[in-house]
Scaffold this motif. Structure first.
Motif, PDB file in Angstrom:
ATOM      1  N   GLY A  20       0.790  -1.218   0.000  1.00 29.85           N
ATOM      2  CA  GLY A  20       0.000   0.000   0.000  1.00 29.85           C
ATOM      3  C   GLY A  20       0.820   1.264   0.000  1.00 29.85           C
ATOM      4  O   GLY A  20       1.728   1.459  -0.814  1.00 29.85           O
ATOM      5  N   ALA A  21       0.517   2.146   0.957  1.00 27.01           N
ATOM      6  CA  ALA A  21       1.106   3.478   0.975  1.00 27.01           C
ATOM      7  C   ALA A  21       2.614   3.432   1.142  1.00 27.01           C
ATOM      8  O   ALA A  21       3.337   4.201   0.501  1.00 27.01           O
ATOM      9  N   GLN A  22       3.131   2.534   1.983  1.00 23.91           N
ATOM     10  CA  GLN A  22       4.571   2.508   2.212  1.00 23.91           C
ATOM     11  C   GLN A  22       5.336   2.155   0.947  1.00 23.91           C
ATOM     12  O   GLN A  22       6.373   2.763   0.656  1.00 23.91           O
ATOM     13  N   ARG A  24       4.362   2.767  -2.013  1.00 22.39           N
ATOM     14  CA  ARG A  24       4.237   3.942  -2.888  1.00 22.39           C
ATOM     15  C   ARG A  24       5.202   5.040  -2.464  1.00 22.39           C
ATOM     16  O   ARG A  24       5.807   5.708  -3.319  1.00 22.39           O
ATOM     17  N   TYR A  25       5.369   5.237  -1.157  1.00 25.44           N
ATOM     18  CA  TYR A  25       6.310   6.252  -0.692  1.00 25.44           C
ATOM     19  C   TYR A  25       7.721   5.948  -1.200  1.00 25.44           C
ATOM     20  O   TYR A  25       8.442   6.844  -1.659  1.00 25.44           O
ATOM     21  N   GLU A  28       7.864   6.576  -5.020  1.00 22.32           N
ATOM     22  CA  GLU A  28       7.658   7.946  -5.484  1.00 22.32           C
ATOM     23  C   GLU A  28       8.610   8.969  -4.866  1.00 22.32           C
ATOM     24  O   GLU A  28       8.942   9.972  -5.506  1.00 22.32           O
ATOM     25  N   ASP A  29       9.071   8.730  -3.637  1.00 22.95           N
ATOM     26  CA  ASP A  29       9.762   9.791  -2.905  1.00 22.95           C
ATOM     27  C   ASP A  29      11.247   9.556  -2.674  1.00 22.95           C
ATOM     28  O   ASP A  29      12.009  10.511  -2.538  1.00 22.95           O
ATOM     29  N   GLY A  99       6.717   8.260   5.040  1.00 21.35           N
ATOM     30  CA  GLY A  99       5.349   8.651   5.351  1.00 21.35           C
ATOM     31  C   GLY A  99       5.302   9.826   6.313  1.00 21.35           C
ATOM     32  O   GLY A  99       4.505  10.765   6.141  1.00 21.35           O
ATOM     33  N   ARG A 102       6.176  13.097   4.490  1.00 22.04           N
ATOM     34  CA  ARG A 102       5.063  13.649   3.712  1.00 22.04           C
ATOM     35  C   ARG A 102       4.146  14.478   4.600  1.00 22.04           C
ATOM     36  O   ARG A 102       3.714  15.578   4.222  1.00 22.04           O
ATOM     37  N   ARG A 103       3.854  13.957   5.766  1.00 21.98           N
ATOM     38  CA  ARG A 103       2.937  14.666   6.659  1.00 21.98           C
ATOM     39  C   ARG A 103       3.584  15.916   7.248  1.00 21.98           C
ATOM     40  O   ARG A 103       2.910  16.916   7.497  1.00 21.98           O
TER      41      ARG A 103
END
Length: 231
Positions: A20-22, A24-25, A28-29, A99, A102-103
């Motif tokens: 999932g998000a991890q 993607r991080y 992408e980052d 993550g 990003r925040r």
């Protein structure tokens, strides 16, 4: 071209699969947050990093093994006039840091998802203004103590890249790690700053508790906060 030295690596590079998000991080980052060409494939001549170009002339700090990134993100938010390089080979921890970044929406962080020794290879002399070693792997068995960070293999290059007068902070809950740290670090050009017990029992004013420290406290172990100055 310099020959790549043989180096043993101990520890984990990956735990459970990223989802999932991890994932993607990381996809992408991560590439955009590199401090420069650190890997041997990208920089076989070990050309020193251009820290002024990367951080716009800021002072630069280094965190070795940032775990889940709680402390590193808090420092980046509180010290936006400082650039912070983090080295962490455990990709799951890198994903957690991404993550949080990003925040937090900070732009003063660089990440090397690998061995800190690779970063030492390409840092210029006396280029780092502060360094952190927070809850490193304790390697509790006596035969594994040579794997600890507080050995000449790591402390010699750390001393080279730190500016005179800069701080090296070590936090650990392992008494024998404290013993080895107090024995080895001063041998490599550092002075321990403690004058009384409160100096190592009390966390730094800008301290952010990591998940590793929270676990240690839950399990009844006592944190130690050791501050050294580069001579």
């Amino acid at each position: 071209m310099n020959a790549r030295p043989h180096r043993n690596f101990y520890g984990r590079r990956k735990g459970h699969s990223l989802k999932g998000a991890q994932a993607r991080y990381v996809q992408e980052d991560l590439a955009a947050l590199a401090p420069g060409a650190v890997s041997w494939d990208d920089n076989p001549d070990r050309t020193p990093l251009d820290l002024a170009a990367r951080f716009g002339g800021r002072d630069v700090w280094l965190e070795v093994g940032f775990g889940g990134g709680e402390h590193m993100v808090a420092q980046a938010v509180a010290n936006r006039d400082v650039g912070i390089i983090g080295a962490e080979p455990y990709i799951n921890g890198v994903a957690m840091l991404l993550g949080k970044l990003r925040r937090a929406a900070v732009d003063n962080v660089a990440i090397h998802p690998g061995d800190a020794r690779d970063v030492f290879d390409v840092l210029p002399d006396a280029s780092i203004s502060r360094a952190f070693l927070l809850y490193p792997d304790p390697w509790p068995k006596v035969r594994h103590h040579r794997r600890r960070f507080v050995t000449a293999e790591h402390l010699e290059p750390l001393a080279r890249v730190l500016k005179p007068g800069s701080q090296f902070r070590v936090a650990t809950d392992i008494p024998d790690y404290v013993r080895q740290t107090l024995l080895e670090v001063p041998r490599h050009g550092f002075r321990w700053t403690a004058d009384r017990a409160a100096d190592w029992r009390t966390p730094w004013d800008d301290w952010t508790r990591t998940r590793y420290e929270a676990k240690a406290v839950r399990e009844g172990r006592v944190p130690h906060y050791l501050t050294f100055v580069r001579l």
